[in-house]
Design an enzyme around this catalytic site. Sequence first.
Site, PDB file in Angstrom:
ATOM      1  N   LYS A  42    -110.668  77.456-112.070  1.00  0.00           N
ATOM      2  CA  LYS A  42    -110.477  77.311-110.637  1.00  0.00           C
ATOM      3  C   LYS A  42    -110.349  78.638-109.898  1.00  0.00           C
ATOM      4  O   LYS A  42    -110.402  78.658-108.666  1.00  0.00           O
ATOM      5  CB  LYS A  42    -109.273  76.410-110.346  1.00  0.00           C
TER       6      LYS A  42
HETATM    7  N1  PMP Z   1    -109.788  71.225-115.742  1.00  0.00           N
HETATM    8  C1  PMP Z   1    -108.659  71.652-115.149  1.00  0.00           C
HETATM    9  C2  PMP Z   1    -107.493  72.024-116.014  1.00  0.00           C
HETATM   10  C3  PMP Z   1    -108.574  71.726-113.753  1.00  0.00           C
HETATM   11  O1  PMP Z   1    -107.431  72.148-113.160  1.00  0.00           O
HETATM   12  C4  PMP Z   1    -109.689  71.311-112.982  1.00  0.00           C
HETATM   13  C5  PMP Z   1    -109.622  71.344-111.479  1.00  0.00           C
HETATM   14  N2  PMP Z   1    -108.607  70.616-110.889  1.00  0.00           N
HETATM   15  C6  PMP Z   1    -110.842  70.874-113.631  1.00  0.00           C
HETATM   16  C7  PMP Z   1    -110.857  70.853-115.021  1.00  0.00           C
HETATM   17  C8  PMP Z   1    -112.031  70.332-112.867  1.00  0.00           C
HETATM   18  O2  PMP Z   1    -112.812  71.253-112.180  1.00  0.00           O
HETATM   19  P1  PMP Z   1    -113.547  70.870-110.833  1.00  0.00           P
HETATM   20  O3  PMP Z   1    -112.511  70.797-109.750  1.00  0.00           O
HETATM   21  O4  PMP Z   1    -114.513  71.981-110.609  1.00  0.00           O
HETATM   22  O5  PMP Z   1    -114.222  69.542-110.996  1.00  0.00           O
END
Ligand code: PMP
Length: 330
Positions: A42
């Site tokens: 992120k």
């Molecule tokens: N894994 C973790 C640990 C996250 O914090 C997030 C984002 N909230 C994601 C995966 C997913 O990524 P995205 O928001 O780009 O879909």
Amino acid sequence: MQSGLINAIGNTPLIKLRYPSESTGCEIYGKAEFLNPGGSVKDRAAKYIILDALKNKKIEPGGLIIEGTAGNTGIGLAICGRSLGIRTHIYMPDTQSEEKKSVLRISGAKLFEIPAVPFKDPDHYVHTAERAAREAKKNEQHGVFYANQWDNLANREGHIHSTGSEIWSQTNGQIDAFICAIGTGGTITGVAEFLKSKNNNAVTAIADPMGANMYSWVKSGELSTEGSSVIEGIGQGRVTGNIADGKIDDAYRVDDQEALSCLFKLAETDGLILGGSSGINVAGAMKLARDLKKGSTIVTILCDSGFRYESKIYNRSYLQSKNLPCPDWL
Ligand code: PMP
């Protein structure tokens, strides 16, 4: 204003995963996003969201960024914000790990813990953050920006230009498939956009935890689900702005038992201590591998580190209380 930190985000290694590759006959790689300065994938979204807001004069140094987040975006916003002279207020569900909460505070965010309620409730952390941003505008001289990682397309844009293009170069364009879970959808749709622009035959797929609606949305166009998951940062119920129009071909459902067994095996065989969403991703990549030709190259995301969840999915009594698999070395 120059920020050295911003330039340290991205360009993470692509690690060949031994046990997932050996057991499927495919080449499965994980992009080591836990090595970003804020410790997660992120950081990329945070960087592009802040730079876009500055470019479009929605905020200036001295201003305030407000966001609702499961934690990792908040950490990224807080460190990028500090490096650019911008303060950060974070609204987070109180169910998230203590480790993420303390990293957020250390990173400089002011943290507001919000009771976890369904999205349709006006007191959901995302709506609370949006309201707080509207209120704060009255008193701030240098701008208040509601980051809105869900619908702000600077998130997806960041993954097109950084994650997607890095994966393409690191595999020398020899990539057959990409899979990952969805929080906002920025990672999957950004990487998919870049890969498809280079090779429309590359397969893109979602790994979806139980309790999320994205599997049924891809398979049948309906938003529905069953079960639940303890895994943080992922598990989406609606088609966010970043998900809509995403170039996604397929979806695989992964339950917590499968994800955690995969995570503990990865720790044992590959020495990787990863967060729960990486378990969903790698277990999803292994399911996808079984549908592809032997020798195919599949890439997924190692989103954050297991050290962020020491008190939960790496804690014997927590796992036992939830009837989840627990390795004997824990
Ligand atoms: N894994 C973790 C640990 C996250 O914090 C997030 C984002 N909230 C994601 C995966 C997913 O990524 P995205 O928001 O780009 O879909």
